[in-house]
Design an enzyme around this catalytic site. Structure first.
Site, mmCIF file in Angstrom:
data_model
loop_
_atom_site.group_PDB
_atom_site.id
_atom_site.type_symbol
_atom_site.label_atom_id
_atom_site.label_comp_id
_atom_site.label_asym_id
_atom_site.label_seq_id
_atom_site.Cartn_x
_atom_site.Cartn_y
_atom_site.Cartn_z
ATOM 1 N N CYS A 166 1.204 -0.975 4.598
ATOM 2 C CA CYS A 166 -0.038 -0.216 4.456
ATOM 3 C C CYS A 166 0.201 1.258 4.127
ATOM 4 C CB CYS A 166 -0.887 -0.340 5.723
ATOM 5 S SG CYS A 166 -1.390 -2.036 6.085
ATOM 6 N N HIS A 202 -6.059 5.495 5.487
ATOM 7 C CA HIS A 202 -5.895 4.058 5.267
ATOM 8 C C HIS A 202 -7.045 3.320 5.947
ATOM 9 C CE1 HIS A 202 -4.479 0.029 5.243
ATOM 10 N NE2 HIS A 202 -4.079 0.015 6.500
ATOM 11 N N ASN A 249 -9.134 -4.434 5.036
ATOM 12 C CA ASN A 249 -7.830 -3.789 4.963
ATOM 13 C C ASN A 249 -7.081 -4.335 3.756
ATOM 14 O OD1 ASN A 249 -5.194 -2.893 5.265
ATOM 15 N ND2 ASN A 249 -5.093 -3.295 7.458
#
Length: 323
Positions: A113, A250, A280
Site C-alpha cells: 500500500c 492512503h 482499499n
C-alpha cells in the site's frame, strides 16, 4: 538544483461496482457493519479480461493527456504494484510497450500500500540525478485476484484500480513557492510482516496465495507510524500541518484517516477521502484520490499537498509536493 514537478495525473476504475449489500449476499456481513468499521460503501472489481497492466495503461494515457505529452517524451516508467500481470517481465515494461514508449527504462516497485509513495520518491531521486527527464509513475492493482472471497475480514476492504502521474525534472525555483516534490521520507520494519501478507509466492508455495491480515494489529500501528514519518517531513522542510492545503492519505480505512489527521492537527476539510467509493486499492489509492481532487477543482496549481501511506511489510512513507 532540480525538482520533480507534476505535469498531470490520471486514473482508471473498472466498471464493475460491488456494493456492501452485494457482499452481504456472499459472506456474513452487512452494509452497516462495513461502513461503521471502514467507511467503505462500494468498490470496483476488475472484469475477467482486465489486468493490472490494462488498468495502468488507461490511467497512464489520461495522465499523459493531462500533462500534454506523448510517448516520445517519457524515459522512465515506474509501476507500483503487488499484483503484477506475471512474475516477470515487469508490468512496467508491458505498459511501456503498449504506450509506445521506446526510450529510457521501466521497472516495478513492490511496497504494497506504500508503493505509490515509494515510487514517487524513487522517481524523484532518479530525475534529480539526471537518470531520466520525465517519469510516468503508476500505482495499479487487481487485489481482487488475491482475495479470499470467503474471508469477510478482508474481502470487504480491498479493490481494483489504477492512478498515474507524470513527473518532469525542472529547475527548483524559489525554495518556498517552487513546484515539485519538496521532501520524502520512507520507512520499513520487516518484523511486522506476518501481520499483513499473502500466503503464497513462486519461491514458497508456487501459487499466488491469498491476502491475510491481522486487522487490529495493523490498525494499532498505522496511526503512529504514519504520523511519525509525516513529522519527519515537517521537520526537514520547516512546514507544519497549518501550511498544508490538501492531505491525501492512503485510502485504507476511514477511521485510520480521521485519527491520523486528528493527531497531526490537520483540518478535516483539507483531507481528501475516496475510500467510501473506491475501497482499499493499495498502491493505486493515492493517485486515484489525487486525480479525483484535481478533477473536481480542489487541488490546484501551487497547492501544498501531503501524501502518505502504510502497507504490508510493514512499509510506510510520506511526500510533500507543491502541485
Amino acid at each position: 538544483m532540480t525538482r520533480s514537478v507534476v505535469l498531470g495525473c490520471g486514473s482508471y476504475l473498472p466498471q464493475n461496482v460491488v456494493t456492501n449489500d452485494d457482499l452481504a449476499l456472499r459472506v456474513d456481513t452487512s452494509d452497516e457493519w462495513i461502513q461503521q468499521r471502514t467507511g467503505i460503501r462500494e468498490r470496483r472489481i476488475a472484469a475477467a479480461d482486465e489486468t493490472t497492466s490494462t488498468l495502468g495503461i488507461a490511467a497512464a494515457r489520461r495522465a499523459m493527456a493531462a500533462a500534454g505529452i506523448s510517448a516520445a517524451d517519457i524515459d522512465l516508467v515506474l509501476v507500483a504494484t503487488s499484483t503484477p500481470d506475471s512474475t516477470f517481465p515487469a508490468t512496467a515494461v508491458i505498459i511501456q510497450a503498449e504506450l509506445g514508449i521506446e526510450r529510457g527504462f521501466a521497472f516495478d516497485l513492490q511496497a504494497v500500500c506504500s508503493g505509490f509513495v515509494y515510487a514517487v520518491t524513487t522517481a524523484d531521486a532518479l530525475l534529480q540525478t539526471g537518470q531520466a527527464t520525465r517519469a510516468l509513475v503508476i500505482g495499479a492493482e487487481t487485489f481482487s485476484r488475491i482475495i479470499d472471497w470467503e474471508d469477510r475480514t478482508t474481502c470487504v476492504l480491498f479493490a481494483d484500480g489504477a492512478g498515474a502521474v507524470v513527473l518532469e525534472a525542472q529547475p527548483a525555483g524559489d525554495i518556498k513557492t517552487g513546484r515539485g516534490v519538496i521532501a520524502s521520507r520512507l520507512r520499513a520494519d520487516g518484523r511486522h510482516r506476518s501481520k499483513l501478507f499473502v500466503d503464497g509466492g513462486p519461491s514458497t508455495t508456487g501459487t499466488v496465495g491469498h491476502l491475510r491480515m491481522e486487522g487490529r494489529e495493523v490498525f494499532k500501528h498505522a496511526v503512529g507510524m504514519v504520523t511519525d514519518v509525516i513529522e519527519d517531513v515537517f521537520a526537514a522542510t520547516g512546514y507544519t500541518a497549518d501550511d498544508i492545503d490538501w492531505f491525501v492519505p492512503h485510502q485504507a480505512n476511514r477511521r485510520i484517516i480521521d485519527a491520523s489527521a486528528r493527531k497531526l492537527g490537520i483540518d478535516p476539510e483539507k483531507v481528501v477521502v475516496t475510500v467510501d467509493r473506491h475501497g482499499n486499492t493499495s498502491a493505486a489509492s493515492i493517485p486515484l484520490a489525487l486525480d479525483v481532487a484535481v478533477c473536481d477543482g480542489r487541488i490546484k496549481r501551487g497547492d501544498l499537498v501531503l501524501i502518505e501511506a502504510m502497507g504490508g511489510g510493514f512499509t510506510w512513507g510520506a511526500s510533500l509536493i507543491r502541485w
